[in-house]
Enzyme design. Structure first.
Site, PDB file in Angstrom:
ATOM      1  N   ARG A  54      -0.126  10.123  13.201  1.00 29.11           N
ATOM      2  CA  ARG A  54       0.279   8.899  12.514  1.00 29.11           C
ATOM      3  C   ARG A  54       1.396   9.195  11.506  1.00 29.11           C
ATOM      4  O   ARG A  54       2.365   8.446  11.398  1.00 29.11           O
ATOM      5  CB  ARG A  54      -0.930   8.246  11.816  1.00 29.11           C
ATOM      6  CG  ARG A  54      -0.600   6.879  11.232  1.00 29.11           C
ATOM      7  CD  ARG A  54      -1.830   6.110  10.807  1.00 29.11           C
ATOM      8  NE  ARG A  54      -2.476   6.703   9.644  1.00 29.11           N
ATOM      9  CZ  ARG A  54      -3.586   6.237   9.089  1.00 29.11           C
ATOM     10  NH1 ARG A  54      -4.196   5.171   9.613  1.00 29.11           N
ATOM     11  NH2 ARG A  54      -4.122   6.819   8.045  1.00 29.11           N
ATOM     12  N   LYS A 153       2.614   3.827   7.235  1.00 30.84           N
ATOM     13  CA  LYS A 153       1.843   3.992   5.994  1.00 30.84           C
ATOM     14  C   LYS A 153       2.826   4.485   4.931  1.00 30.84           C
ATOM     15  O   LYS A 153       2.900   5.670   4.622  1.00 30.84           O
ATOM     16  CB  LYS A 153       0.702   4.979   6.239  1.00 30.84           C
ATOM     17  CG  LYS A 153      -0.463   4.825   5.295  1.00 30.84           C
ATOM     18  CD  LYS A 153      -1.692   5.513   5.852  1.00 30.84           C
ATOM     19  CE  LYS A 153      -2.725   5.849   4.810  1.00 30.84           C
ATOM     20  NZ  LYS A 153      -3.236   4.732   4.032  1.00 30.84           N
ATOM     21  N   GLU A 186      -6.004  -7.895   7.459  1.00 35.55           N
ATOM     22  CA  GLU A 186      -6.779  -6.735   7.000  1.00 35.55           C
ATOM     23  C   GLU A 186      -6.961  -6.851   5.499  1.00 35.55           C
ATOM     24  O   GLU A 186      -6.460  -7.786   4.882  1.00 35.55           O
ATOM     25  CB  GLU A 186      -6.076  -5.428   7.371  1.00 35.55           C
ATOM     26  CG  GLU A 186      -4.706  -5.248   6.748  1.00 35.55           C
ATOM     27  CD  GLU A 186      -4.035  -3.915   7.099  1.00 35.55           C
ATOM     28  OE1 GLU A 186      -4.732  -2.952   7.458  1.00 35.55           O
ATOM     29  OE2 GLU A 186      -2.797  -3.850   7.002  1.00 35.55           O
TER      30      GLU A 186
HETATM   31  N1  PXG Z   1      -5.351  -0.790   6.163  1.00 39.12           N
HETATM   32  C1  PXG Z   1      -4.578  -0.363   5.147  1.00 39.12           C
HETATM   33  C2  PXG Z   1      -3.536  -1.261   4.622  1.00 39.12           C
HETATM   34  C3  PXG Z   1      -4.772   0.913   4.599  1.00 39.12           C
HETATM   35  O1  PXG Z   1      -4.000   1.326   3.598  1.00 39.12           O
HETATM   36  C4  PXG Z   1      -6.582   1.252   6.178  1.00 39.12           C
HETATM   37  C5  PXG Z   1      -6.317  -0.015   6.683  1.00 39.12           C
HETATM   38  C6  PXG Z   1      -7.625   2.085   6.831  1.00 39.12           C
HETATM   39  O2  PXG Z   1      -7.036   3.148   7.541  1.00 39.12           O
HETATM   40  P1  PXG Z   1      -7.798   4.524   7.775  1.00 39.12           P
HETATM   41  O3  PXG Z   1      -6.837   5.338   8.564  1.00 39.12           O
HETATM   42  O4  PXG Z   1      -8.068   5.100   6.406  1.00 39.12           O
HETATM   43  O5  PXG Z   1      -9.027   4.230   8.502  1.00 39.12           O
HETATM   44  C7  PXG Z   1      -5.787   1.742   5.111  1.00 39.12           C
HETATM   45  C8  PXG Z   1      -5.960   3.103   4.574  1.00 39.12           C
HETATM   46  C9  PXG Z   1      -7.403   5.124  -1.021  1.00 39.12           C
HETATM   47  C10 PXG Z   1      -6.409   4.561  -0.086  1.00 39.12           C
HETATM   48  O6  PXG Z   1      -7.011   5.925  -1.884  1.00 39.12           O
HETATM   49  C11 PXG Z   1      -6.761   4.182   1.179  1.00 39.12           C
HETATM   50  C12 PXG Z   1      -5.831   3.618   2.024  1.00 39.12           C
HETATM   51  C13 PXG Z   1      -4.566   3.457   1.555  1.00 39.12           C
HETATM   52  C14 PXG Z   1      -4.232   3.823   0.306  1.00 39.12           C
HETATM   53  C15 PXG Z   1      -5.145   4.392  -0.536  1.00 39.12           C
HETATM   54  O7  PXG Z   1      -8.570   4.778  -0.908  1.00 39.12           O
HETATM   55  N2  PXG Z   1      -6.252   3.172   3.228  1.00 39.12           N
END
Ligand code: PXG
Length: 294
Positions: A54, A153, A186
């Site tokens: 990713r 991301k 989301e």
């Molecule tokens: N949607 C968004 C917009 C995200 O930023 C997810 C879904 C879930 O993705 P994953 O790959 O984690 O299953 C995310 C990810 C934190 C933090 O510190 C977490 C994310 C982004 C920024 C900070 O908890 N999440």
């Protein structure tokens, strides 16, 4: 005094007090960069290859040449855990455009900045996994894939932060973000799902959401265990009237949503499908095959 924390930055490990980026770094000046949030469970980095894929896809999408191979970057993550004695924790890996001048163009940024923080993680309290979260619908819409694709991301999280501020203002645990057309997209750091008559629905990637690593994992686990999962567009009405609703993300894992905008979802407690999937997910995080040994 806390133990010394080692941070990887641009090729070496330094004390956290010395881990600094320049005020001319375009990650800071313009949000020009990308990141990953990764978990370690039980001495293994969960889905390391998927996170690397990713990250490198995001780099490609923003025309950023990461100065390390995927394998070397994976080793940075693993070594960051080793150096800090992390067996269970949260890893933040960041690649910025690097130091440049005060113009937007990355042409004057010769070398991307790479840093990695391996830390412990603060989780939602255990009882919330039974009780479920109380969330709200943000007025802030998720940005469109045609503007900045949420699949990247990127270091520009203002879109999500604006929604997060709305949630904080009313004391909600998360903010639901909709597409410009008002479809469910989301939450600010989690993907979302509803359960209707035993079927699991989650918004498709093309609506403009991050393709979560937890999302891919949960879809696979659910299908393997006989659930029907539909990547399908749905509305706030579908969500409010669902039997169950839950979120997934690296930090939260899989957690029920039991109230939105003051309306109770389902029974008002974590439902049977949510609980079954959480158990499957947690078991999977402990399997040797799901992670890379630290
Ligand atoms: N949607 C968004 C917009 C995200 O930023 C997810 C879904 C879930 O993705 P994953 O790959 O984690 O299953 C995310 C990810 C934190 C933090 O510190 C977490 C994310 C982004 C920024 C900070 O908890 N999440």
């Amino acid at each position: 005094m806390a133990e010394k924390q080692w941070i990887y930055i641009d090729g070496s490990f330094v004390d956290s007090a010395d881990a600094k980026v320049s005020v001319y770094d375009h990650g800071l000046l313009y949000g020009d960069g990308i990141f990953e949030g990764i978990r370690a469970y039980n001495g293994r980095v969960f889905k390391l290859d998927e996170h690397m894929d990713r990250l490198y896809n995001a780099a490609k999408a923003i025309a950023l040449d990461i100065p390390l191979s995927k394998e070397e970057m994976g080793e940075v993550v693993l070594e960051s855990c080793r150096k800090n004695g992390i067996a269970d924790g949260y890893i933040r890996l960041v690649v910025t455009r690097g130091r440049g001048d005060l113009g937007l163009s990355p042409k004057k940024c010769p070398k991307p900045t790479v840093f990695c923080i391996a830390a412990t993680i603060t989780l939602y309290p255990a009882e919330l996994y039974e009780k479920g979260l109380n969330i709200m619908t943000a007025t802030q819409r998720r940005n469109k894939a045609t503007i900045i694709d949420p699949q990247i991301k990127s270091l520009n999280y203002l879109n999500n932060i604006l929604a997060r501020i709305e949630a904080d203002r009313v004391g909600a645990a998360e903010a639901l973000m909709l597409t410009e057309d008002g479809l469910v997209a989301e939450c600010t750091a989690d993907n979302i799902y509803i359960v209707r008559k035993g079927e699991i629905w989650t918004p498709p990637i093309h609506l403009g959401i991050l393709e979560g690593i937890t999302r891919s994992t949960v879809i696979e686990l659910a299908e393997k265990n006989g659930y029907t999962v539909r990547e399908k567009e749905f509305t706030v009405f579908n969500l409010v009237t669902a039997d169950e609703c839950f979120l997934t993300g690296t930090a939260a894992e899989l957690i029920a949503v039991t109230e939105i905008d003051g309306k109770v979802i389902g029974t008002g407690k974590a439902g049977p499908v949510t609980k079954a999937l959480l158990a499957l997910f947690q078991a999977h995080t402990r399997e040797e095959s799901s992670g890379t040994k630290i």
